[in-house]
Scaffold this motif. Structure first.
Motif, PDB file in Angstrom:
ATOM      1  N   LEU A   7       0.814  -1.218   0.000  1.00 55.42           N
ATOM      2  CA  LEU A   7       0.000   0.000   0.000  1.00 55.42           C
ATOM      3  C   LEU A   7       0.844   1.264   0.000  1.00 55.42           C
ATOM      4  CD1 LEU A   7      -2.566  -1.141   2.733  1.00 55.42           C
ATOM      5  CD2 LEU A   7      -2.748  -1.391   0.245  1.00 55.42           C
ATOM      6  N   THR A   8       2.168   1.121  -0.158  1.00 55.73           N
ATOM      7  CA  THR A   8       3.059   2.275  -0.024  1.00 55.73           C
ATOM      8  C   THR A   8       2.785   3.376  -1.051  1.00 55.73           C
ATOM      9  OG1 THR A   8       4.770   1.118  -1.311  1.00 55.73           O
ATOM     10  CG2 THR A   8       4.934   1.004   1.089  1.00 55.73           C
ATOM     11  N   ALA A   9       2.278   3.042  -2.202  1.00 50.41           N
ATOM     12  CA  ALA A   9       2.028   4.050  -3.236  1.00 50.41           C
ATOM     13  C   ALA A   9       0.677   4.748  -3.073  1.00 50.41           C
ATOM     14  CB  ALA A   9       2.113   3.406  -4.618  1.00 50.41           C
ATOM     15  N   LEU A  10      -0.118   4.328  -2.106  1.00 42.59           N
ATOM     16  CA  LEU A  10      -1.466   4.892  -1.947  1.00 42.59           C
ATOM     17  C   LEU A  10      -1.478   6.033  -0.937  1.00 42.59           C
ATOM     18  CD1 LEU A  10      -3.562   1.611  -1.791  1.00 42.59           C
ATOM     19  CD2 LEU A  10      -2.928   2.953  -3.790  1.00 42.59           C
ATOM     20  N   ASP A  11      -2.057   7.139  -1.313  1.00 42.92           N
ATOM     21  CA  ASP A  11      -2.229   8.254  -0.381  1.00 42.92           C
ATOM     22  C   ASP A  11      -3.255   7.865   0.675  1.00 42.92           C
ATOM     23  OD1 ASP A  11      -0.460   9.942  -1.684  1.00 42.92           O
ATOM     24  OD2 ASP A  11      -2.014  10.792  -2.970  1.00 42.92           O
TER      25      ASP A  11
ATOM     26  N   GLU B  67     -10.504  -6.331  -2.475  1.00 45.83           N
ATOM     27  CA  GLU B  67     -11.236  -5.459  -3.390  1.00 45.83           C
ATOM     28  C   GLU B  67     -11.298  -4.028  -2.871  1.00 45.83           C
ATOM     29  OE1 GLU B  67     -15.015  -7.031  -4.685  1.00 45.83           O
ATOM     30  OE2 GLU B  67     -14.177  -9.055  -4.766  1.00 45.83           O
ATOM     31  N   LEU B  68     -11.419  -3.865  -1.562  1.00 44.54           N
ATOM     32  CA  LEU B  68     -11.452  -2.519  -0.985  1.00 44.54           C
ATOM     33  C   LEU B  68     -10.138  -1.782  -1.201  1.00 44.54           C
ATOM     34  CD1 LEU B  68     -13.289  -3.127   2.409  1.00 44.54           C
ATOM     35  CD2 LEU B  68     -14.181  -1.960   0.394  1.00 44.54           C
ATOM     36  N   TRP B  69      -9.026  -2.520  -1.191  1.00 46.08           N
ATOM     37  CA  TRP B  69      -7.693  -1.946  -1.369  1.00 46.08           C
ATOM     38  C   TRP B  69      -7.097  -2.394  -2.704  1.00 46.08           C
ATOM     39  CZ3 TRP B  69      -5.869   1.709   1.873  1.00 46.08           C
ATOM     40  CH2 TRP B  69      -6.549   1.863   3.085  1.00 46.08           C
ATOM     41  N   ALA B  70      -7.920  -2.487  -3.730  1.00 44.59           N
ATOM     42  CA  ALA B  70      -7.506  -3.025  -5.029  1.00 44.59           C
ATOM     43  C   ALA B  70      -6.418  -2.203  -5.719  1.00 44.59           C
ATOM     44  CB  ALA B  70      -8.719  -3.151  -5.946  1.00 44.59           C
ATOM     45  N   ASP B  71      -6.216  -0.955  -5.315  1.00 46.60           N
ATOM     46  CA  ASP B  71      -5.156  -0.143  -5.913  1.00 46.60           C
ATOM     47  C   ASP B  71      -3.775  -0.540  -5.416  1.00 46.60           C
ATOM     48  OD1 ASP B  71      -6.994   1.254  -7.393  1.00 46.60           O
ATOM     49  OD2 ASP B  71      -7.111   2.933  -5.988  1.00 46.60           O
ATOM     50  N   GLY B  72      -3.726  -1.315  -4.338  1.00 48.18           N
ATOM     51  CA  GLY B  72      -2.441  -1.809  -3.842  1.00 48.18           C
ATOM     52  C   GLY B  72      -1.919  -2.947  -4.707  1.00 48.18           C
ATOM     53  N   GLU B  73      -0.611  -3.132  -4.691  1.00 44.99           N
ATOM     54  CA  GLU B  73       0.008  -4.206  -5.476  1.00 44.99           C
ATOM     55  C   GLU B  73      -0.174  -5.542  -4.756  1.00 44.99           C
ATOM     56  OE1 GLU B  73       4.438  -5.594  -6.857  1.00 44.99           O
ATOM     57  OE2 GLU B  73       4.056  -3.447  -6.592  1.00 44.99           O
ATOM     58  N   LEU B  74      -0.886  -6.463  -5.402  1.00 46.91           N
ATOM     59  CA  LEU B  74      -1.224  -7.756  -4.809  1.00 46.91           C
ATOM     60  C   LEU B  74      -0.155  -8.797  -5.144  1.00 46.91           C
ATOM     61  CD1 LEU B  74      -3.650  -9.430  -3.424  1.00 46.91           C
ATOM     62  CD2 LEU B  74      -4.066 -10.195  -5.759  1.00 46.91           C
ATOM     63  N   THR B  75       0.272  -9.536  -4.113  1.00 46.27           N
ATOM     64  CA  THR B  75       1.191 -10.663  -4.289  1.00 46.27           C
ATOM     65  C   THR B  75       0.564 -11.881  -3.637  1.00 46.27           C
ATOM     66  OG1 THR B  75       3.104  -9.188  -4.194  1.00 46.27           O
ATOM     67  CG2 THR B  75       3.516 -11.535  -3.841  1.00 46.27           C
ATOM     68  N   ARG B  76       0.520 -12.980  -4.373  1.00 51.83           N
ATOM     69  CA  ARG B  76       0.030 -14.250  -3.830  1.00 51.83           C
ATOM     70  C   ARG B  76       1.214 -15.037  -3.293  1.00 51.83           C
ATOM     71  NH1 ARG B  76      -5.096 -14.155  -5.381  1.00 51.83           N
ATOM     72  NH2 ARG B  76      -5.608 -13.061  -7.296  1.00 51.83           N
TER      73      ARG B  76
END
Length: 120
Positions: free
Chosen positions: A29-33, A106-115
Motif C-alpha cells: 500500500l506504499t504508493a497509496l495516499d 477489493e477494498l484496497w484493489a489499488d495496492g500491489e497484490l502478491t500471492r
C-alpha cells in the motif's frame, strides 16, 4: 517498502504457511495516499481453531525470528476475523466465510497484490 518491513512481511507469511493458512496474499500500500500502513497480509482458515493457531504462530515466529510483537490483536474472542497490528504491516486472518463477505482485497484493489501460496 523498506527492508525491515519486507523482513516482517516474509516472516508473517512463513508463519501462516507453517499453520496451513489458505489464500495468503499481501497488498503493498506504499504508493497509496492515505493508507493506514505499508502492507496488509491476508489469509483464511476453515475453523476458529485454525484462525487462533495461525494468530499464535504469527505472534510466536515474529517474536522469535525478528524480535517483533504486535502492538494490538483484535478479534481473538470469536476468532472469525483476527487483526494484528505490527505498525507498518496489518495482518488479517479470516475464517473463510468472513473473508468472502468483507473482501478486503477489493477494498484496497489499488495496492500491489502478491500471492504467497508457494513462496518462501
Amino acid at each position: 517498502m523498506n527492508e525491515n518491513t519486507q523482513t516482517l512481511l516474509r516472516t508473517i507469511v512463513h508463519a501462516m504457511q507453517d499453520k496451513k493458512a489458505d489464500r495468503i496474499v499481501s497488498l503493498d500500500l506504499t504508493a497509496l495516499d492515505g493508507a493506514v500502513c505499508d502492507a496488509f497480509v491476508i489469509c483464511q482458515a476453515e475453523s476458529t481453531t485454525q484462525v487462533a493457531a495461525i494468530t499464535a504462530g504469527v505472534e510466536e515466529l515474529t517474536l522469535r525470528e525478528i524480535g517483533e510483537k504486535p502492538y494490538r490483536i483484535q478479534g481473538l474472542d470469536n476468532a472469525l476475523w483476527v487483526a494484528m497490528d505490527y505498525g507498518n504491516v496489518m495482518v488479517h486472518i479470516f475464517q473463510s466465510e468472513m473473508r468472502d463477505f468483507y473482501r478486503l482485497e477489493e477494498l484496497w484493489a489499488d495496492g500491489e497484490l502478491t500471492r504467497h501460496e508457494d513462496q518462501y
